[in-house]
Design a protein around this motif. Structure first.
Motif, PDB file in Angstrom:
ATOM      1  N   GLY A  32      74.588  11.314  17.917  1.00  7.67           N
ATOM      2  CA  GLY A  32      74.152  10.124  18.523  1.00  7.67           C
ATOM      3  C   GLY A  32      72.832   9.803  18.649  1.00  7.67           C
ATOM      4  O   GLY A  32      71.964  10.442  18.294  1.00  7.67           O
ATOM      5  N   GLY A  33      72.392   8.624  19.344  1.00 10.28           N
ATOM      6  CA  GLY A  33      71.143   8.168  19.515  1.00 10.28           C
ATOM      7  C   GLY A  33      70.585   8.206  18.119  1.00 10.28           C
ATOM      8  O   GLY A  33      70.904   7.283  17.144  1.00 10.28           O
ATOM      9  N   ASN A  34      69.530   8.865  18.020  1.00 15.37           N
ATOM     10  CA  ASN A  34      68.430   8.816  16.643  1.00 15.37           C
ATOM     11  C   ASN A  34      68.721   9.910  15.535  1.00 15.37           C
ATOM     12  O   ASN A  34      68.153  10.237  14.671  1.00 15.37           O
ATOM     13  CB  ASN A  34      67.090   8.558  16.788  1.00 15.37           C
ATOM     14  CG  ASN A  34      66.496   7.156  17.227  1.00 15.37           C
ATOM     15  OD1 ASN A  34      66.882   6.410  16.940  1.00 15.37           O
ATOM     16  ND2 ASN A  34      65.755   7.338  18.463  1.00 15.37           N
ATOM     17  N   ALA A  35      70.080  10.740  16.152  1.00 22.35           N
ATOM     18  CA  ALA A  35      70.070  12.030  15.527  1.00 22.35           C
ATOM     19  C   ALA A  35      70.736  11.784  14.164  1.00 22.35           C
ATOM     20  O   ALA A  35      71.491  10.650  14.110  1.00 22.35           O
ATOM     21  CB  ALA A  35      70.959  13.010  16.236  1.00 22.35           C
ATOM     22  N   PRO A  36      70.516  12.558  12.981  1.00 25.10           N
ATOM     23  CA  PRO A  36      71.077  12.555  11.760  1.00 25.10           C
ATOM     24  C   PRO A  36      72.712  12.420  11.939  1.00 25.10           C
ATOM     25  O   PRO A  36      73.285  12.803  12.822  1.00 25.10           O
ATOM     26  CB  PRO A  36      70.668  13.517  10.922  1.00 25.10           C
ATOM     27  CG  PRO A  36      69.512  14.109  11.629  1.00 25.10           C
ATOM     28  CD  PRO A  36      69.492  13.725  12.952  1.00 25.10           C
ATOM     29  N   ILE A  37      73.364  11.663  11.262  1.00 25.45           N
ATOM     30  CA  ILE A  37      74.939  11.737  11.243  1.00 25.45           C
ATOM     31  C   ILE A  37      75.140  12.907  10.422  1.00 25.45           C
ATOM     32  O   ILE A  37      75.039  13.428   9.575  1.00 25.45           O
ATOM     33  CB  ILE A  37      75.282  10.473  10.284  1.00 25.45           C
ATOM     34  CG1 ILE A  37      74.895   9.080  10.969  1.00 25.45           C
ATOM     35  CG2 ILE A  37      76.935  10.683  10.381  1.00 25.45           C
ATOM     36  CD1 ILE A  37      75.292   8.042  10.076  1.00 25.45           C
ATOM     37  N   SER A  38      76.103  13.842  11.453  1.00 29.09           N
ATOM     38  CA  SER A  38      76.406  14.995  11.102  1.00 29.09           C
ATOM     39  C   SER A  38      77.963  14.833  10.401  1.00 29.09           C
ATOM     40  O   SER A  38      78.704  13.993  10.595  1.00 29.09           O
ATOM     41  CB  SER A  38      76.342  16.007  12.291  1.00 29.09           C
ATOM     42  OG  SER A  38      77.232  15.199  13.202  1.00 29.09           O
ATOM     43  N   VAL A  39      78.153  16.069   9.439  1.00 31.34           N
ATOM     44  CA  VAL A  39      79.313  16.049   8.580  1.00 31.34           C
ATOM     45  C   VAL A  39      80.064  17.196   9.398  1.00 31.34           C
ATOM     46  O   VAL A  39      79.568  18.596   9.527  1.00 31.34           O
ATOM     47  CB  VAL A  39      78.953  16.419   7.350  1.00 31.34           C
ATOM     48  CG1 VAL A  39      80.208  16.797   6.590  1.00 31.34           C
ATOM     49  CG2 VAL A  39      78.171  15.236   6.629  1.00 31.34           C
ATOM     50  N   GLN A  40      81.253  17.144   9.538  1.00 34.45           N
ATOM     51  CA  GLN A  40      82.305  18.137   9.942  1.00 34.45           C
ATOM     52  C   GLN A  40      83.469  18.499   9.412  1.00 34.45           C
ATOM     53  O   GLN A  40      83.420  17.556   8.265  1.00 34.45           O
ATOM     54  CB  GLN A  40      82.721  17.721  11.460  1.00 34.45           C
ATOM     55  CG  GLN A  40      81.686  17.300  12.452  1.00 34.45           C
ATOM     56  CD  GLN A  40      82.431  17.161  13.932  1.00 34.45           C
ATOM     57  OE1 GLN A  40      83.629  17.249  14.157  1.00 34.45           O
ATOM     58  NE2 GLN A  40      81.700  16.420  14.672  1.00 34.45           N
ATOM     59  N   SER A  41      83.816  19.436   9.537  1.00 29.86           N
ATOM     60  CA  SER A  41      85.258  20.026   8.815  1.00 29.86           C
ATOM     61  C   SER A  41      86.016  20.528   9.701  1.00 29.86           C
ATOM     62  O   SER A  41      85.604  20.864  10.724  1.00 29.86           O
ATOM     63  CB  SER A  41      85.072  20.589   7.398  1.00 29.86           C
ATOM     64  OG  SER A  41      86.318  20.789   6.807  1.00 29.86           O
ATOM     65  N   ALA A 252      93.067  19.134   0.873  1.00 33.87           N
ATOM     66  CA  ALA A 252      92.351  19.942  -0.016  1.00 33.87           C
ATOM     67  C   ALA A 252      91.515  21.077   0.823  1.00 33.87           C
ATOM     68  O   ALA A 252      91.361  20.827   1.866  1.00 33.87           O
ATOM     69  CB  ALA A 252      91.296  19.129  -0.865  1.00 33.87           C
ATOM     70  N   PRO A 253      90.908  21.938   0.006  1.00 34.86           N
ATOM     71  CA  PRO A 253      90.129  23.012   0.759  1.00 34.86           C
ATOM     72  C   PRO A 253      88.878  22.452   1.399  1.00 34.86           C
ATOM     73  O   PRO A 253      88.347  21.114   1.061  1.00 34.86           O
ATOM     74  CB  PRO A 253      89.561  23.590  -0.556  1.00 34.86           C
ATOM     75  CG  PRO A 253      90.618  23.556  -1.757  1.00 34.86           C
ATOM     76  CD  PRO A 253      91.234  22.124  -1.459  1.00 34.86           C
ATOM     77  N   PRO A 254      88.769  22.948   2.622  1.00 26.68           N
ATOM     78  CA  PRO A 254      87.704  21.843   3.553  1.00 26.68           C
ATOM     79  C   PRO A 254      86.360  21.967   2.704  1.00 26.68           C
ATOM     80  O   PRO A 254      85.738  20.899   3.529  1.00 26.68           O
ATOM     81  CB  PRO A 254      87.777  23.028   4.788  1.00 26.68           C
ATOM     82  CG  PRO A 254      88.469  24.041   4.449  1.00 26.68           C
ATOM     83  CD  PRO A 254      89.383  23.883   3.367  1.00 26.68           C
ATOM     84  N   VAL A 255      86.029  22.741   2.008  1.00 27.68           N
ATOM     85  CA  VAL A 255      84.637  22.563   1.378  1.00 27.68           C
ATOM     86  C   VAL A 255      84.595  21.153   0.594  1.00 27.68           C
ATOM     87  O   VAL A 255      83.455  20.405   0.566  1.00 27.68           O
ATOM     88  CB  VAL A 255      84.139  23.798   0.595  1.00 27.68           C
ATOM     89  CG1 VAL A 255      83.106  23.269  -0.546  1.00 27.68           C
ATOM     90  CG2 VAL A 255      83.742  25.071   1.198  1.00 27.68           C
ATOM     91  N   GLU A 256      85.622  20.868  -0.010  1.00 27.54           N
ATOM     92  CA  GLU A 256      85.672  19.600  -0.496  1.00 27.54           C
ATOM     93  C   GLU A 256      85.581  18.369   0.406  1.00 27.54           C
ATOM     94  O   GLU A 256      85.046  17.276  -0.014  1.00 27.54           O
ATOM     95  CB  GLU A 256      87.004  19.299  -1.297  1.00 27.54           C
ATOM     96  CG  GLU A 256      87.067  20.434  -2.378  1.00 27.54           C
ATOM     97  CD  GLU A 256      85.934  20.469  -3.439  1.00 27.54           C
ATOM     98  OE1 GLU A 256      85.766  19.202  -3.930  1.00 27.54           O
ATOM     99  OE2 GLU A 256      85.595  21.680  -3.605  1.00 27.54           O
ATOM    100  N   GLU A 257      86.092  18.512   1.722  1.00 24.13           N
ATOM    101  CA  GLU A 257      85.719  17.800   2.660  1.00 24.13           C
ATOM    102  C   GLU A 257      84.326  17.235   2.938  1.00 24.13           C
ATOM    103  O   GLU A 257      83.834  16.289   2.840  1.00 24.13           O
ATOM    104  CB  GLU A 257      86.269  18.041   3.905  1.00 24.13           C
ATOM    105  CG  GLU A 257      87.885  17.851   3.838  1.00 24.13           C
ATOM    106  CD  GLU A 257      88.470  18.349   5.146  1.00 24.13           C
ATOM    107  OE1 GLU A 257      89.800  18.224   5.381  1.00 24.13           O
ATOM    108  OE2 GLU A 257      87.929  18.751   6.223  1.00 24.13           O
ATOM    109  N   VAL A 258      83.579  18.547   2.970  1.00 30.42           N
ATOM    110  CA  VAL A 258      82.096  18.440   3.104  1.00 30.42           C
ATOM    111  C   VAL A 258      81.340  17.830   1.992  1.00 30.42           C
ATOM    112  O   VAL A 258      80.411  17.136   2.449  1.00 30.42           O
ATOM    113  CB  VAL A 258      81.692  20.022   3.408  1.00 30.42           C
ATOM    114  CG1 VAL A 258      80.169  20.023   3.698  1.00 30.42           C
ATOM    115  CG2 VAL A 258      82.262  20.451   4.678  1.00 30.42           C
TER     116      VAL A 258
END
Length: 386
Positions: A32-41, A252-258
């Motif tokens: 949130g705020g000005n933080a970069p949008i993070s990627v989760q899996s 699919a394998p979670p690495v593909e989500e990332v």
């Protein structure tokens, strides 16, 4: 002659400014705020199998994942959380359904955050005060995760189905309960498998408060379908500045989500672009085998991490212009290819030497840019056809 290489130094243009939100912490990652949008899996292993789970987390970390979620449906899984949270390289979120006791177990285990689903935790509203107290004391943030498939029965009776209004009402109600206990360190998700309903729900939710929002199309489907649905929904929201962390849900394998998540952000200039392959779709004008050239160049440069745009073009119509605009490119025709570096032709090579030459030049440029070539941590190159 000295040529300037790599992406422009100025901040890349985006479609809209980020929606202002409060900032929370998920372990070492700000959301949130000005933080970069993070990627989760999310891991697909049995959480109780600590070694397998940590191995998969390591693979996700290498792929660029910022935050990882692990399922906790049993006591054995809860017992494994302390070891996983301790040894994971990235913050761990415990995913809790049905049993409120596992929420407290995850907090005690040192997890960075806990995802709670109000629709299926027994008498959840009665547990909010104690959850807020324990989470605040431990410095643990929460995600209020509302899902179309597990919406509170009271709201299903009211709306008839999981409408955007039903999803938002559930989320806002639970948020208000936590805020009544002076707990504000949470983000919200309102997931649905239909991108249109999902987008409408997030747009409505964004107008109701300053909570950080976790984007997701739930049960998006197999890799191809899920990628399209997620990219469509995320693009619609992120292009309006809505969204602070994302998870692409794929069968699919979670690495593909990332990989997909990172590419969505890079495509919108919300993450620094890395290696990008620009190639034509081929047509009757093509005088070389563009498909094979693009595939071989992509495979040959897979370990490259520098911000580099490489154009692989197959005819004289768009080829020279695209190759000039790229950091490195080839305009092919009549069994040969002109190699461009930052708009300048540096050599002409036979078709059989195009791939080898492009790879050699890319490696040389990478060295000049001072970037290491690390195949283990490289992102997947993007392929743009046009």
């Amino acid at each position: 002659m000295t040529v300037s290489l790599g992406m422009p130094a100025a901040p890349p243009e985006v479609l809209a400014p980020r929606r202002p939100t409060r900032t929370i912490k998920v372990g070492s990652v700000e959301v949130g705020g000005n933080a970069p949008i993070s990627v989760q899996s999310m891991t697909t292993t049995l959480t109780a199998d600590v070694n397998a789970t940590l191995q998969q987390i390591a693979e996700l970390t290498a792929a660029g994942c910022d935050i990882v979620r692990v399922a906790c449906p049993s006591q054995d899984d809860a017992d494994a959380l302390p070891e996983i949270a301790k040894h994971s390289q990235i913050p761990v979120i415990a995913d809790i359904h049905f049993q409120p006791k596992y929420v407290f177990a995850a907090i005690d285990a040192g997890c960075a955050a806990v995802r709670v689903n109000p629709g299926n935790i027994r008498k959840f509203d009665d547990q909010v005060g104690e959850i807020a107290k324990r989470a605040k004391a431990a410095g643990v943030s929460l995600r209020i995760g509302v899902n179309a498939g597990s919406l509170d029965k009271r709201l299903l009776e009211k709306y008839g189905k999981a409408t955007p209004e039903a999803l938002v009402e559930s989320a806002v109600w639970e948020a208000s309960l936590f805020e009544e206990h002076d707990f504000h360190d949470f983000k919200i998700s309102v997931k649905h498998n239909d991108p249109v309903i999902m987008v409408k729900a997030y747009e409505m939710l964004a107008e109701r408060g300053d909570w950080p929002l976790h984007l997701g199309v739930t049960e998006a489907g197999p890799a191809f379908q899920g990628t399209i649905k997620s990219a469509t929904a995320f693009g619609a929201l992120l292009s309006k500045g809505i969204g602070d962390t994302i998870r692409v849900s794929l069968s699919a394998p979670p690495v593909e989500e990332v990989k997909v998540g990172l590419q969505i952000l890079q495509s919108l200039n919300l993450r620094q672009r890395k290696l990008e392959i620009v190639s034509c779709p081929s047509c009757g004008r093509a005088q070389v085998d563009v498909y094979t050239l693009a595939e071989q160049v992509t495979q040959g440069l897979e370990g490259l991490t520098v911000p580099l745009r490489v154009a692989v073009m197959g005819c004289v119509v768009n080829g020279p212009g695209e190759a000039r605009e790229a950091d490195l490119g080839v305009a092919s025709g009549n069994g040969k290819g002109q190699i461009f570096v930052k708009g300048e032709v540096i050599k002409t090579v036979p078709e059989s030497a195009i791939v080898e030459t492009l790879i050699e030049e890319a490696m040389r440029i990478a060295e000049e840019m001072g970037e290491p070539i690390d195949e283990a941590s490289a992102g997947t190159p993007t392929v743009s056809v046009g």
